[in-house]
Scaffold this motif. Structure first.
Motif, mmCIF file in Angstrom:
data_model
loop_
_atom_site.group_PDB
_atom_site.id
_atom_site.type_symbol
_atom_site.label_atom_id
_atom_site.label_comp_id
_atom_site.label_asym_id
_atom_site.label_seq_id
_atom_site.Cartn_x
_atom_site.Cartn_y
_atom_site.Cartn_z
ATOM 1 N N LYS A 1 45.693 12.025 45.397
ATOM 2 C CA LYS A 1 45.413 13.447 45.219
ATOM 3 C C LYS A 1 44.119 13.789 44.971
ATOM 4 C CE LYS A 1 49.798 14.635 42.881
ATOM 5 N NZ LYS A 1 50.632 13.289 43.027
ATOM 6 N N LEU A 2 43.606 14.629 45.871
ATOM 7 C CA LEU A 2 42.201 15.281 45.757
ATOM 8 C C LEU A 2 41.864 16.331 44.930
ATOM 9 C CD1 LEU A 2 39.158 14.946 46.596
ATOM 10 C CD2 LEU A 2 39.744 15.884 48.932
ATOM 11 N N VAL A 3 41.379 16.341 43.949
ATOM 12 C CA VAL A 3 41.011 17.581 42.807
ATOM 13 C C VAL A 3 39.824 18.047 43.184
ATOM 14 C CG1 VAL A 3 41.189 18.441 40.540
ATOM 15 C CG2 VAL A 3 42.821 16.558 41.396
ATOM 16 N N ILE A 4 39.696 19.521 43.578
ATOM 17 C CA ILE A 4 38.615 20.014 43.706
ATOM 18 C C ILE A 4 38.564 21.450 42.796
ATOM 19 C CG2 ILE A 4 37.027 21.307 45.241
ATOM 20 C CD1 ILE A 4 37.872 19.405 47.510
ATOM 21 N N ASN A 5 37.577 21.365 41.851
ATOM 22 C CA ASN A 5 37.689 22.505 40.817
ATOM 23 C C ASN A 5 39.087 22.425 40.112
ATOM 24 O OD1 ASN A 5 35.154 22.994 41.299
ATOM 25 N ND2 ASN A 5 35.696 24.769 42.731
ATOM 26 N N SER A 6 39.808 23.360 40.189
ATOM 27 C CA SER A 6 41.164 23.318 39.685
ATOM 28 C C SER A 6 42.290 23.046 40.420
ATOM 29 C CB SER A 6 41.496 24.606 38.826
ATOM 30 O OG SER A 6 41.263 25.743 39.686
ATOM 31 N N THR A 7 41.977 22.791 41.645
ATOM 32 C CA THR A 7 42.910 22.747 42.765
ATOM 33 C C THR A 7 43.306 21.327 43.319
ATOM 34 O OG1 THR A 7 42.380 24.833 43.665
ATOM 35 C CG2 THR A 7 43.869 23.514 45.054
ATOM 36 N N ALA A 8 44.475 20.854 43.285
ATOM 37 C CA ALA A 8 44.881 19.620 43.842
ATOM 38 C C ALA A 8 45.363 19.540 45.113
ATOM 39 C CB ALA A 8 45.639 18.918 42.676
#
Length: 294
Positions: free
Chosen positions: A93-100
């Motif tokens: 899982k790649l989490v960018i800011n609050s989005t996964a």
């Protein structure tokens, strides 16, 4: 893998938002940047790249990203030092800011024999280029170090060599005198036996005397073998006596034989290293050219 329990993110995006494709043997990760809302591709070198370097590239591309992390499917955080090659072996899982983003890397096909041969040729070419660019500087620097070491060792050996030469001359002179004294004693003994045989007594009286003298000499030779574990050979006896005088004179003049031998070994090793460094194959020069220069 660095464990972090309870990783929190608000949105789980379908896996098609982040795609991974292989182009020319390298993985290309395509994702949507949150600020500009546009698709961006990142080409990764899996062998040398790490997870931390990939996340830094993503944050440099979009300044609005304040958080970028990678998690395994079980929720544990992936360390920044993890190799991208290892990461792309499994889902993550790649989490960018609050989005996964749920990412499923494709299964990479095994290299064909032709492709593997081509990759080996490329690696060999890169190695030859690296050697061509850096070997000469390395050889020059190594040669300079060896020459400096040789000069330093020769400077340390010079006074020891002079002292050793004086001690060897003295030991050789004493050994020669001892040999001449032995010859003189044997000549005196032979003359005395002849005088006693023909002028004082007869051979009948002197024969037992000469027998016991011969037997006593044999006993002396046998005793020499018992004490030294060496045969009574004149060159060996001369060398043994020379070393006896040499070490006794060295002790008297405080000549450190162990230090001298160590310096000589270091000098021989440095000369051998310099000779191997200057070999034609190491210098990438034809052997004939080196021979003509010599």
């Amino acid at each position: 893998w660095a464990r972090r329990e309870g990783a929190r993110y608000s949105t789980l995006v379908p896996s098609d938002e982040v795609t991974i494709n292989y182009r020319h043997g390298l993985p290309v990760i395509t994702l949507t940047l949150p600020t500009r809302r546009e698709r961006c591709q990142f080409t990764v070198k899996p062998v040398v790249a790490t997870v931390g370097a990939f996340l830094q590239d993503v944050q440099r591309e979009d300044k609005g990203i304040v958080r970028a992390e990678v998690f395994a499917t079980d929720g544990s955080k992936v360390s920044d030092a993890t190799s991208m090659e290892f990461l792309l072996m499994n889902d993550f899982k790649l989490v960018i800011n609050s989005t996964a983003y749920s990412v499923s890397p494709p299964v990479k096909d095994k290299l064909s024999s032709e492709h593997a041969t081509e990759m080996e040729d490329i690696k060999s070419l890169i190695h030859r280029l690296f050697v061509a660019l850096h070997l000469e500087d390395h050889q020059i620097r190594k040669e300079r170090e060896l020459l400096q070491k040789l000069d330093r060792l020769k400077e340390q050996l010079m006074p020891l060599e002079q002292m050793k030469a004086r001690i060897m001359d003295s030991a050789d002179a004493k050994t020669s005198r001892l040999l001449w004294v032995g010859l003189a004693l044997m000549s005196t003994q032979g003359g005395a036996l002849a005088w006693l045989t023909w002028w004082v007594y007869s051979w009948d009286i002197m024969e037992p005397v000469t027998y016991f003298i011969t037997y006593g000499s044999a006993m002396a030779f046998y005793a020499y073998f018992v004490l030294t574990k060496q045969d009574y050979i004149y060159p060996d006896i001369k060398d043994r006596q020379f070393l006896h005088y040499f070490y006794r004179k060295s002790k008297a003049q405080r000549f450190n034989v162990e230090q001298y031998n160590k310096l000589k070994e270091d000098l021989a090793e440095a000369e051998e290293s310099l000779r191997r460094l200057r070999q034609p194959l190491h210098l990438r020069l034809p052997i004939q050219e080196i021979t003509n220069k010599d």
